[in-house]
Structure formats: structure tokens, C-alpha cells
Design a protein around this motif. Sequence first.
Motif, PDB file in Angstrom:
ATOM      1  N   VAL A 271      47.174  59.733  41.253  1.00 13.78           N
ATOM      2  CA  VAL A 271      47.260  58.110  40.710  1.00 13.78           C
ATOM      3  C   VAL A 271      46.684  57.357  41.872  1.00 13.78           C
ATOM      4  N   ILE A 272      46.414  57.708  42.922  1.00 11.88           N
ATOM      5  CA  ILE A 272      45.619  56.729  43.914  1.00 11.88           C
ATOM      6  C   ILE A 272      44.043  56.777  43.803  1.00 11.88           C
ATOM      7  N   THR A 273      43.880  57.806  43.186  1.00 11.16           N
ATOM      8  CA  THR A 273      42.497  58.012  42.986  1.00 11.16           C
ATOM      9  C   THR A 273      42.189  57.047  41.590  1.00 11.16           C
ATOM     10  N   PHE A 274      43.065  57.328  40.650  1.00 14.81           N
ATOM     11  CA  PHE A 274      42.943  56.509  39.444  1.00 14.81           C
ATOM     12  C   PHE A 274      43.044  54.809  39.825  1.00 14.81           C
ATOM     13  N   GLY A 275      43.912  54.364  41.008  1.00 17.42           N
ATOM     14  CA  GLY A 275      44.139  53.104  41.228  1.00 17.42           C
ATOM     15  C   GLY A 275      42.689  52.676  41.950  1.00 17.42           C
ATOM     16  N   ALA A 276      42.028  53.569  42.753  1.00 18.29           N
ATOM     17  CA  ALA A 276      40.757  53.115  43.533  1.00 18.29           C
ATOM     18  C   ALA A 276      39.953  52.883  42.354  1.00 18.29           C
ATOM     19  N   MET A 277      39.509  53.806  41.333  1.00 18.79           N
ATOM     20  CA  MET A 277      38.693  53.595  40.415  1.00 18.79           C
ATOM     21  C   MET A 277      39.037  52.293  39.513  1.00 18.79           C
ATOM     22  N   MET A 278      40.179  52.003  39.357  1.00 18.18           N
ATOM     23  CA  MET A 278      40.380  50.660  38.923  1.00 18.18           C
ATOM     24  C   MET A 278      40.029  49.434  39.786  1.00 18.18           C
ATOM     25  N   ALA A 279      40.284  49.856  41.087  1.00 22.04           N
ATOM     26  CA  ALA A 279      39.689  48.704  41.966  1.00 22.04           C
ATOM     27  C   ALA A 279      38.214  48.635  42.059  1.00 22.04           C
ATOM     28  N   PHE A 280      37.612  49.641  41.962  1.00 22.08           N
ATOM     29  CA  PHE A 280      36.179  49.492  41.916  1.00 22.08           C
ATOM     30  C   PHE A 280      35.854  48.877  40.592  1.00 22.08           C
ATOM     31  N   VAL A 281      36.159  49.459  39.554  1.00 22.38           N
ATOM     32  CA  VAL A 281      35.930  48.487  38.319  1.00 22.38           C
ATOM     33  C   VAL A 281      36.118  47.192  38.471  1.00 22.38           C
ATOM     34  N   THR A 282      37.240  46.844  38.589  1.00 23.87           N
ATOM     35  CA  THR A 282      37.682  45.342  38.640  1.00 23.87           C
ATOM     36  C   THR A 282      36.636  44.477  39.400  1.00 23.87           C
ATOM     37  N   THR A 283      36.359  44.809  40.652  1.00 28.64           N
ATOM     38  CA  THR A 283      35.413  44.211  41.628  1.00 28.64           C
ATOM     39  C   THR A 283      33.958  44.163  40.862  1.00 28.64           C
ATOM     40  N   ALA A 284      33.623  45.211  40.406  1.00 30.51           N
ATOM     41  CA  ALA A 284      32.115  45.480  40.028  1.00 30.51           C
ATOM     42  C   ALA A 284      32.039  44.359  38.859  1.00 30.51           C
ATOM     43  N   ASN A 285      33.023  44.543  37.887  1.00 26.18           N
ATOM     44  CA  ASN A 285      32.974  43.665  36.666  1.00 26.18           C
ATOM     45  C   ASN A 285      33.077  41.972  36.958  1.00 26.18           C
ATOM     46  N   ALA A 286      34.255  41.815  37.749  1.00 27.64           N
ATOM     47  CA  ALA A 286      34.027  40.485  38.128  1.00 27.64           C
ATOM     48  C   ALA A 286      32.977  39.942  38.914  1.00 27.64           C
ATOM     49  N   GLY A 287      32.228  40.872  39.565  1.00 28.78           N
ATOM     50  CA  GLY A 287      31.077  40.646  40.507  1.00 28.78           C
ATOM     51  C   GLY A 287      29.864  40.077  39.614  1.00 28.78           C
ATOM     52  N   VAL A 288      29.557  41.171  38.566  1.00 30.78           N
ATOM     53  CA  VAL A 288      28.621  40.979  37.754  1.00 30.78           C
ATOM     54  C   VAL A 288      28.834  39.530  37.101  1.00 30.78           C
ATOM     55  N   MET A 289      30.067  39.291  36.511  1.00 28.06           N
ATOM     56  CA  MET A 289      30.312  37.988  35.685  1.00 28.06           C
ATOM     57  C   MET A 289      29.980  37.005  36.629  1.00 28.06           C
ATOM     58  N   ALA A 290      30.293  36.828  38.099  1.00 26.33           N
ATOM     59  CA  ALA A 290      30.502  35.793  38.821  1.00 26.33           C
ATOM     60  C   ALA A 290      28.921  35.734  39.389  1.00 26.33           C
ATOM     61  N   ALA A 291      28.316  36.510  39.781  1.00 23.85           N
ATOM     62  CA  ALA A 291      27.004  36.476  40.575  1.00 23.85           C
ATOM     63  C   ALA A 291      25.977  35.809  39.464  1.00 23.85           C
ATOM     64  N   ALA A 292      25.927  36.418  38.204  1.00 22.24           N
ATOM     65  CA  ALA A 292      25.182  36.019  37.181  1.00 22.24           C
ATOM     66  C   ALA A 292      25.024  34.266  37.163  1.00 22.24           C
ATOM     67  N   ARG A 293      26.073  33.847  37.542  1.00 19.46           N
ATOM     68  CA  ARG A 293      26.353  32.321  37.378  1.00 19.46           C
ATOM     69  C   ARG A 293      25.654  31.569  38.425  1.00 19.46           C
TER      70      ARG A 293
END
Length: 622
Positions: A271-293
Motif C-alpha cells: 500500500v505504501i509503495t503504491f502511495g509513493a508511486m502515486m506521489a512520484f507520478v503526481t509531482t512529476a506530472n504537475a512539474g512537467v505541466m508547470a515548468a513548461a509555462r
Amino acid sequence: MAKNGLIKSLGLIDVFCISSGAMISSGIFILPGIAFAQIGPAVFLSYLLAGICALVGALATIELATAMPLAGGIYFYTGRSMGPLAGTVSGLLNWSAIALKSSFAIFGMSEVLHQFFNFEPVLCGIILTLLFLLVNLIGTREAAIAQIIMVLLLFAAMGAYVVLGFPELKPSRFSPLFIPGKDYSYLFAEAAFVFVSFGGLLDVASVSEEVRNPKRNLPLGMIGAIAAVAFIYVLTLIVTVGVLEPGKLAGSLTPLADAARQYYGTPGFAVITFGAMMAFVTTANAGVMAAARFPYAMGRDALIPSFFSNTYGKRKMPLPALLITGAVMVAAQLLPLEQLVSVASTVIMLSFILTNASVIILRESNIQNYRPSFRVPFYPWTPILSMGLFGVLIMELGLGAVQISLGIIILGLILYFIFGRKVNLEYALEHLIRRITRNRMPRHGLERELREIIRARDEIVSDDFDHCVENAPIVIYDKAGNFDALAREICRTSDHLASQSGVLADLLIRREETSSTVLTPYVAIPHLMIDGKNTFELIIVKAAHGVQFPGNAAPQVKAIFFLFGTADLRNLHLQSLAAIAQIIQSPTFEKRWVKADTPEKIRDLLLLAKRNRHSSARQPGK
């Protein structure tokens, strides 16, 4: 291809999820073990202190974001407050900050995949970066929907970790609170190191142009996210320190997963490993979206090659900006972990220093169209405190991180001298300097730019009265006189009324004697129906010393609106009367009218006023 425009597709839940998803990542799933080894069980206090600093510092970012919700976020705010040079440096710093923070998240994903499947971490990181780039190429709205789903799953996993872990923690693990040789004085250094965990607000500021109703959604979403994340960080760390043996926690790159495996077995670990993967995904996803602006906005201002501002397809995706951001994130995968964290924290804190300085400059410059819906409380002490606080935190990180940050600043200077010095952007610091030296400001470019930003933010659609205001003569009347003299001068100097000026002036004077047009001691609306067809004239007068109207003891009337219209435009005449009546009801009208010392500022005051707008009247000449 489309240029210079992004679709508003993000709501309150999107703002909250982009912010929190960008914060909850490697900063909590990887960093605690390293931080624990440096300070001991007091690590949760370091995170709490970092969260408080982030909230205080972010207040300036929120104020600026509500005043200027445009792509580029902090870059745009800095450029419009301090000029193109500061804007170029700020844009590069913020771009680097978000790209590095997102790369840190991708590092976390790569580490998990390496432990499970023995994948090569660097190669894995490059592949994951390309994957997130592809997700964002599909569209901002689709990326935001994916963000919401992942953030909800992430909060559920972390909530389960905290609830199930509290009964298992051992209070004895918190004594002593610090490792030998450390005490409370080291909390600031550790807070500076883990500050990267709270950098997600930069992501939202940079995509604020795509937020619906930014006046409401940005403050609520950003403050709510940082409070929620700080709360869940502290609880998670208390459980982790209280559950996991110090020897296993110190230096661990998977501390939460290790604690879950020890006490909950394989299901808890999963469960925690799954949560960690979701955390990494959300940060990376939001980061690409934001940095490109950032390159998108800098290209739009011609501070870097303008093709970075190009958008493509029906979804208006900033393709060149996304591609160069992906390339930077790929290169960042080669940095050592602790150096990556320190540099990311440093440039994020430098960005917060710039935003707080920008708030001070914009407020003190008396820019009329700087109208944030959220204001930093206890101004100016809060932004001053924030700048000092982040200055101390940066010094605590040491020389290495500062040197790399200086390298980024030098690169920004080089870009400015190649591209930016050719750009003629007006900025608030010019206004402040001229205000201090008592020189008049000859340019109004920044006021006009902010006016259009406010109209887009507040979704103001121009009606017939707005069109009249845009074309109306505006007179700054410096004489101390009576209404008779003013009426004759206005009718005589008007291009449209000069041929019958004497007759119209007499009519105005007689009407004023029999039926006063003074609405308040401060405002009057002298108006006449005139002969002819398809003619309507609005003349706006600011009487600096006041004008004495018949029946008024003192010359207090300082805002005077002359209306002349033919019978066929009676509806426009009535609409204008109603619009002016609504505008002057604002409790800030008189204060703003006094400060509006040029025709351009007076025009903006009326165009941005809150009132009911409708375009039912026929305009003259239409």
C-alpha cells in the motif's frame, strides 16, 4: 497553430491537487531517512518549520497570482515588478526549480523500480521523464484529471498509514529528540534541506492562466494544499519515527515502506509503495505541466526566442516549451541526490524572495491596476520577514548549493544580454523610482497590460458604455471655479459640440438651476438630449480643486460626467446614467478617483469598475 493564449480548464479541485500532488513526493517518501540521519527524531519539527516558512512565503505568491494570473507565474510577476533583467533571471530560476523538483520525484520512482525489478536507475529516469512529457502533450485538462485521481489515491494511502501506524508507535523512540551534537539550533538548517518538499505552489502559479475564477480558486486551493500537506507530513513522520528502529530509518531511501513492511507485512508495504508511486507520478506530472509555462511565457515576452511561445493544435499545447523542459529534466537525472535536493531547495527559496520583493515594489509604486483579490496580511512586515527568513535558510544550506544557483543566475544574465535587453517592457520599479523622485510617469504600458489581465481574470465583457468610455475625452480641470464656467469651456472645446456650444452651455446652466444633477457631494452628471440623429457624447472631467454647482455651498464636486445624446440613442443615454450611478456606489471610488492623476488612469478606473454590463443599447455610428 495558435499563439498567446491558453484555455481556462482548471477549477478549485485542480488547483488543490496540482499543489498538493506536486508537494507530496520524494520529499516525504525518500528524504526523511536522510534527514533523520542528520538531526534525529526532531526531523518532524524540521518539516513543520519548513511548512510554516512555506506558508508565510507563499502568501506573496498567492497575492501576485490573483493579481496577474498568467502563464509563467513568478517569472511574470518579477518581470513586471523589477524589469526584463530580473524577469529573465527569475524565469530561469523558477524553470530550474520546478524541473529539478520534478526530477527528484522521478528519481524516487526510479529507486523503487530499481529495488523491485533491478532496473538501471538513470535509464529508468529518462524513460519516465519522456512518459510524463507524453501525458502532458495530450492536454492540460487530461493531465489535470489524471492528477486529481492520483492525488485522491495518494491521500487515501497516507491516511491509512497514519491511522494504522499510531497504535504501533513507541514514544521511547523520540528520546533523545536530537542525535548527539545537534539541538534546536539545527532545525533551520534541516528545514532548509527539506524545503523542496513544499515547492508545489510554484507549479500552480505558473499555470494560473489556465485557472477558472482565479480570484477564488487560487487562494483557496493553494492555502488549503499547503496546510493539508504540512499536516499529513508531520503525522506521517511522527508515525515513521515512532515505528521504525533508528538504525533502519537513518539513511533509508524508502523509510515509509520499510516501516510499513516491519509492522504490517507485505500488504502494508504494498500500500505504501503504491502511495509513493502515486506521489512520484503526481509531482512529476504537475512539474512537467508547470515548468513548461516558463519558457512559454518568456518566449511570449521575447526574452528568449519567440518560438517557445508557439502553441499547436486545438488544445493549444506549448509544444516547444514542453520539449525543452523534458530535455532539462533528463539532464537533471545525472545529478547526485543530495546535490539535487539542495539546489532545488535553494532556487525555490530564491523564488519566494523575489515574489515578496515584487509585492513590496508593486504596492509601493501605486500602480492603479494592480488589484489582487488576496492581499498579504500585516503588510509590509510579512514580506520583509519572509525575505529575511529565506535568506537565513539559504545560508544554512552551504556554499555548494549557492554556487550552482549563482551559475543559473549567470546563465539568466547571458540570456538577457542576448535577447532581453532589446525588449522594452514597462515595470513597476520605474513607477516607484519616479514616485520617489516626484517625476511624472510618461508611459502607461504596464497599466494597460494589467487592465487587460484584470478584464480576462474577471471575465469582463465590454458593453456600450465601456466603448463610450474608451473613446471619451477626459479633462483634468485644474481651475477652481463654478459650473457655469466649466460648462461653457467643455462645450466650446468639444469637437462634436463646438458648433452649438453657446446654446448647449446655456441649456446646461438653466437645467442645473432648476434641477440639480449632483448625485453626491462628490459626483455630478450633467446631461442633455440634443437635436440630430445617431450622436452620443460622453465627456469626463476630473476637477482637482472641486467645482461649485448651483445650490451647493462648497465646491466639492470633483467627478463630473457630461452626457449629450440624440433621442434615437435614448437607451444608451439611460444605460450610461445607470452605469455611472453603479460605479460611484463603490466605497473605494473617491479614493481611486483622487489617485487617478492621468486620463489613462481615469479611463481604467471606469473600465474596470464592478457593475452590471449588458450590450442592448445601440452605439452611435453602428
